[in-house]
Design an enzyme around this catalytic site. Sequence first.
Site, mmCIF file in Angstrom:
data_model
loop_
_atom_site.group_PDB
_atom_site.id
_atom_site.type_symbol
_atom_site.label_atom_id
_atom_site.label_comp_id
_atom_site.label_asym_id
_atom_site.label_seq_id
_atom_site.Cartn_x
_atom_site.Cartn_y
_atom_site.Cartn_z
ATOM 1 N N ASP A 94 0.842 -1.184 0.000
ATOM 2 C CA ASP A 94 0.000 0.000 0.000
ATOM 3 C C ASP A 94 0.884 1.242 0.000
ATOM 4 O O ASP A 94 1.992 1.234 0.534
ATOM 5 C CB ASP A 94 -0.972 0.001 1.171
ATOM 6 C CG ASP A 94 -0.364 -0.556 2.460
ATOM 7 O OD1 ASP A 94 0.858 -0.713 2.532
ATOM 8 O OD2 ASP A 94 -1.134 -0.830 3.398
ATOM 9 N N GLU A 115 -5.895 3.529 3.456
ATOM 10 C CA GLU A 115 -6.327 4.151 4.700
ATOM 11 C C GLU A 115 -7.828 4.435 4.727
ATOM 12 O O GLU A 115 -8.438 4.444 5.796
ATOM 13 C CB GLU A 115 -5.552 5.445 4.955
ATOM 14 C CG GLU A 115 -4.078 5.244 5.272
ATOM 15 C CD GLU A 115 -3.843 4.479 6.566
ATOM 16 O OE1 GLU A 115 -4.780 4.384 7.381
ATOM 17 O OE2 GLU A 115 -2.729 3.973 6.753
#
Length: 430
Positions: free
Chosen positions: A108, A169
């Site tokens: 990520d 997120e």
Amino acid sequence: MKSKTLRDLLSVFFFVLISISAFGQNTPERIHQDIHKQTAQIFDSLINIRRDLHRYPEISGEEKRTSEKIAEYLIGLGLEVKTNIGGYGVVGILKGAKPGKKIAWRADIDAMPSTAPDVVDFESRNEGVRHICGHDVHTAVALGIANVLSSQKEQLEGTIYFVFQPSEENIKGALAMIDDGLFDIIHPEEMYAMHVTPFPAGTIATKSEEMFSDYKQIHLSFQNVTDNKALIAFAKRQIRGLENVAPESKFWNMQNMGDPELGIAAPNSIYTNFTTVEKNNFSITETENKLEIRAFLSFSDKKQRDSAISNLKNQILASPYADKLIKAALVDVFPTLDNNEKLVNACLAQLSTIYGKDKVLRMYGVVADGRSDDFAFFQPKVPSVYFFMGGSNYEKGIIAQTHSPNFTVDESCIKTGVNLFSSLIVERLK
């Protein structure tokens, strides 16, 4: 003289044969040595990459510069590169010299909003944004793996997909990449990912099934009664009654999650078989005809989660409010990671053989904070394993506590990640 020359030639011939045989037998060990050598050579450059990403963090959905840096690096390695998948997602494709198994590694790439001052010299230059979840480290490790395995391309059979995912997120990136056709581009048979944690640098850890507690919101709906305050007090008591951890338990000190005797990597972990309730996080909504009560719960295992509603209903149906209950349900808050047990066992065995059990840990408990990771959305599609990678150095006061304003990381963990996970991919390709 002729017989001596013949004997010498035969000796040389047999020496060559033995050397070739030994060369073949030592290939597995040698490729891991080569991984170490290449990782050491590029380590400083990976630190520079991580610090550059840290200086210019980008929040979910805005990872334009980050994705451009990633794509540029992968193209420089000679990989086939796809961009703008599910937003600013990037995929690098590394094909070995021979066809074979297909494996994906996901990292990520987004940062988080934060107004707290940075605690490192290479502080964020983007106001209000910081890498306090370690995704800059994840990206550097993944680029390092791509570099190292590119250097071993002629020794590899199969294909490796490097998936750089945006918007983790806000829990949108994985689904966005899937919806944008990620699995039309890549066809992995196995998929892997990791997250930096407060474990000591130099270690990695995983377990089968859940890694984080399963974080849910409970919804109770009742018809209004004459005294709603009494009903609210009753409902809160019943929800709190689902909790099975004593108030004085060491469980509540989150620092104990890393305790070698009690923590999540300990065989006698206290972070198992629990249900907890966020006691000060109840939501009450009253309308003309209905009363709604909501609360957040965490479960360490599926059995307790699946029995929670039936247990709660039984308590309510045995009460004076039985005929007032409209609905009782659990609602997802975060996706739940569910590691493939067969792959977990294979990965731990292979990496322990190469690096030792002191570096490769089996977890027994789950993280009590149910924040989880949207890598979970990939898991139903591909057998997969999610790892924790230690990033702390307690002697130096470096604590890699994610989402903390004081988050920092021992950058030696980048070397650990590149070494161990490059070796893992090599072993899994076989």
